[in-house]
Design a protein around this motif. Structure first.
Motif: not given
Length: 65
Positions: A24, A53-54, A47, A50
């Motif tokens: 991460g 990132e995922q 948001d 993330q």
């Protein structure tokens, strides 16, 4: 979402790495970056970050397998 893309690029050197590879982004630098480039909606920015990132983690782990 363009501000999130730009911020994601700025964070590209901030990956936390574990024994199995990237785990991460290290977002500890994010508050400082936001002093340089304030976000209109910091919650939406996080948001979006993330989500990216995922997706990046999934792509990196798929390459390894």
């Amino acid at each position: 979402a363009w501000p999130a893309v730009l911020m994601f690029c700025r964070l590209s050197t901030q990956w936390r790495i574990g024994a199995g590879g990237p785990i991460g982004l290290d977002l500890n630098i994010l508050p400082w970056l936001l002093t340089l480039e304030p976000a209109d909606d910091p919650v939406a920015l996080l948001d979006d970050l993330q989500t990216m990132e995922q997706a990046a983690l999934q792509a990196m782990h798929e390459r390894r397998d």
